[in-house]
Design an enzyme around this catalytic site. Structure first.
Site, PDB file in Angstrom:
ATOM      1  N   GLU A  21     -11.378   9.381  42.084  1.00  0.00           N
ATOM      2  CA  GLU A  21     -11.344   8.013  41.268  1.00  0.00           C
ATOM      3  C   GLU A  21      -9.935   7.523  41.314  1.00  0.00           C
ATOM      4  O   GLU A  21     -10.061   6.269  41.396  1.00  0.00           O
ATOM      5  CB  GLU A  21     -11.674   8.429  39.881  1.00  0.00           C
ATOM      6  CG  GLU A  21     -12.943   8.999  39.524  1.00  0.00           C
ATOM      7  CD  GLU A  21     -13.178   9.139  37.965  1.00  0.00           C
ATOM      8  OE1 GLU A  21     -14.085   8.632  37.429  1.00  0.00           O
ATOM      9  OE2 GLU A  21     -12.549  10.092  37.425  1.00  0.00           O
ATOM     10  N   GLU A  27     -18.392  16.319  39.149  1.00  0.00           N
ATOM     11  CA  GLU A  27     -18.697  16.487  37.621  1.00  0.00           C
ATOM     12  C   GLU A  27     -19.954  16.902  37.372  1.00  0.00           C
ATOM     13  O   GLU A  27     -20.297  17.310  36.423  1.00  0.00           O
ATOM     14  CB  GLU A  27     -18.242  15.002  37.148  1.00  0.00           C
ATOM     15  CG  GLU A  27     -16.899  14.640  36.873  1.00  0.00           C
ATOM     16  CD  GLU A  27     -16.412  14.018  38.170  1.00  0.00           C
ATOM     17  OE1 GLU A  27     -15.244  13.440  38.185  1.00  0.00           O
ATOM     18  OE2 GLU A  27     -17.204  13.874  39.259  1.00  0.00           O
TER      19      GLU A  27
END
Length: 261
Positions: free
Chosen positions: A114, A134
Site C-alpha cells: 500500500e 490480507e
C-alpha cells in the site's frame, strides 16, 4: 532534526533517504513505526531544502505489512485508531509536496505494498516481491490498497491480487506500469539516488507542479486537469527560472549567420 526509533533519515544534497529499520521483523509496521513514518514525511513535505525523497527498507524487506503480533493484541478501539492513523500516514506519502521514489529491496506486502502504491516512481531489485495478502487473514486492505491497486493496475489485476493473496515478483508489475525498473540488488540504491538527484536538480515548482498534475489526472476531470495544467505552466513561464531557461534555449537554437564565402 527529530530522532526516530524505527527508521533513519539521511540527506544527500537535496535528496532525503528514509530507511525502515526493523530488519529483524522484515520492517513490519507497528504503531511506533506508523507514527515515525507520518512525522518524517510530513516534515519533509514542508522542507524547502528537499527536492526528492527516497524510501527503502533495511535487510530483506521493504515492509512486510503490519506487525501482526501487535495487530492481534489490539482492542477494537485500538484497531480503529490504528487504521485512522494509517490513513494519515499514507496521505503523508501520496500527497507529499516532494516526489517520492520507492527503492523496493525485498518483500512489500500488505501495508508495505500500500505504501508502494502511494509512491510516484518505483524501482525494485530482482528479489523484490509485492502482494496484498490480507484475504489470508479473512480481512481486506485498510490503507487504501483496494482503491489504489485498481487505479494503478486495473480492476482485474487488482482483483487477482486481492482475492488470491498472491505474492508476485516485482518484475511482473513492470508491464502493468506500477514498477518502473528492475535492477540488480547492488545497483538498486545507486540507481535510485542518481534518479532522485536528477529530479531534485530541476526547479522545485515545476516538479511539484508535475506531481500535482499527474495525481489529478488519475482521479480528476479532464477539463479541470487541463485548466490546472495551464495555470501551473503559466506560473512557471513567468518565473525567473522559466524565463531564463526558455531564453537560454532560444539563444542556443537560433540559426547562426552563414560565413561569407
Amino acid at each position: 532534526m527529530s530522532v526516530y526509533q524505527t527508521l533513519t533519515l539521511e540527506m544527500f544534497g537535496r535528496v532525503a533517504v528514509v530507511t525502515f529499520r526493523r530488519a529483524d521483523q522484515l520492517n513490519a509496521m507497528n504503531r511506533l513505526m506508523q507514527s515515525d513514518i507520518t512525522e518524517v514525511f510530513e516534515a519533509l513535505s514542508q522542507d524547502d531544502s528537499v527536492g526528492a525523497i527516497v524510501v527503502t527498507g533495511e535487510g530483506r524487506g521493504f515492509m512486510a505489512g503490519a506487525d501482526i503480533k501487535e495487530y492481534a493484541a489490539q482492542t477494537a478501539i485500538e484497531f480503529d485508531a490504528f487504521q485512522a492513523a494509517g490513513t494519515r500516514m499514507y496521505a503523508a506519502v501520496e500527497n507529499n509536496g516532494k516526489p517520492v521514489i520507492a527503492a523496493v529491496n525485498g518483500f512489500a506486502l500488505g501495508g508495505g505494498m500500500e505504501l508502494v502504491l502511494c509512491c510516484d516512481i518505483v524501482i525494485a531489485n530482482q528479489f523484490a516481491k509485492l502482494g496484498l495478502p490480507e484475504i489470508k487473514l479473512g480481512l481486506v486492505p485498510g490503507g487504501g490498497g483496494t482503491q489504489r491497486s485498481v487505479q494503478k493496475l486495473g480492476r482485474n489485476r487488482a482483483n487477482f491480487l486481492l482475492m488470491t493473496g498472491a505474492i508476485v515478483p516485482a518484475s511482473e508489475f513492470v508491464g502493468a506500469g506500477l514498477v518502473n525498473e528492475i535492477v540488480d540488488a547492488e545497483r538498486l540504491m545507486p540507481r535510485v539516488l542518481d534518479l532522485a538527484e536528477m529530479i531534485a536538480a530541476e526547479p522545485a515548482a515545476a516538479i511539484e507542479g508535475l506531481k500535482a498534475l499527474t495525481a489529478h489526472a488519475v482521479s480528476g476531470d479532464l477539463a479541470d486537469g487541463i485548466a490546472m495544467e495551464r495555470d501551473v505552466l503559466g506560473g512557471l513561464y513567468r518565473s525567473e527560472t522559466g524565463q531564463r531557461r526558455v531564453k537560454e534555449f532560444a539563444e542556443k537554437s537560433a540559426p547562426r549567420p552563414k560565413a561569407a564565402k
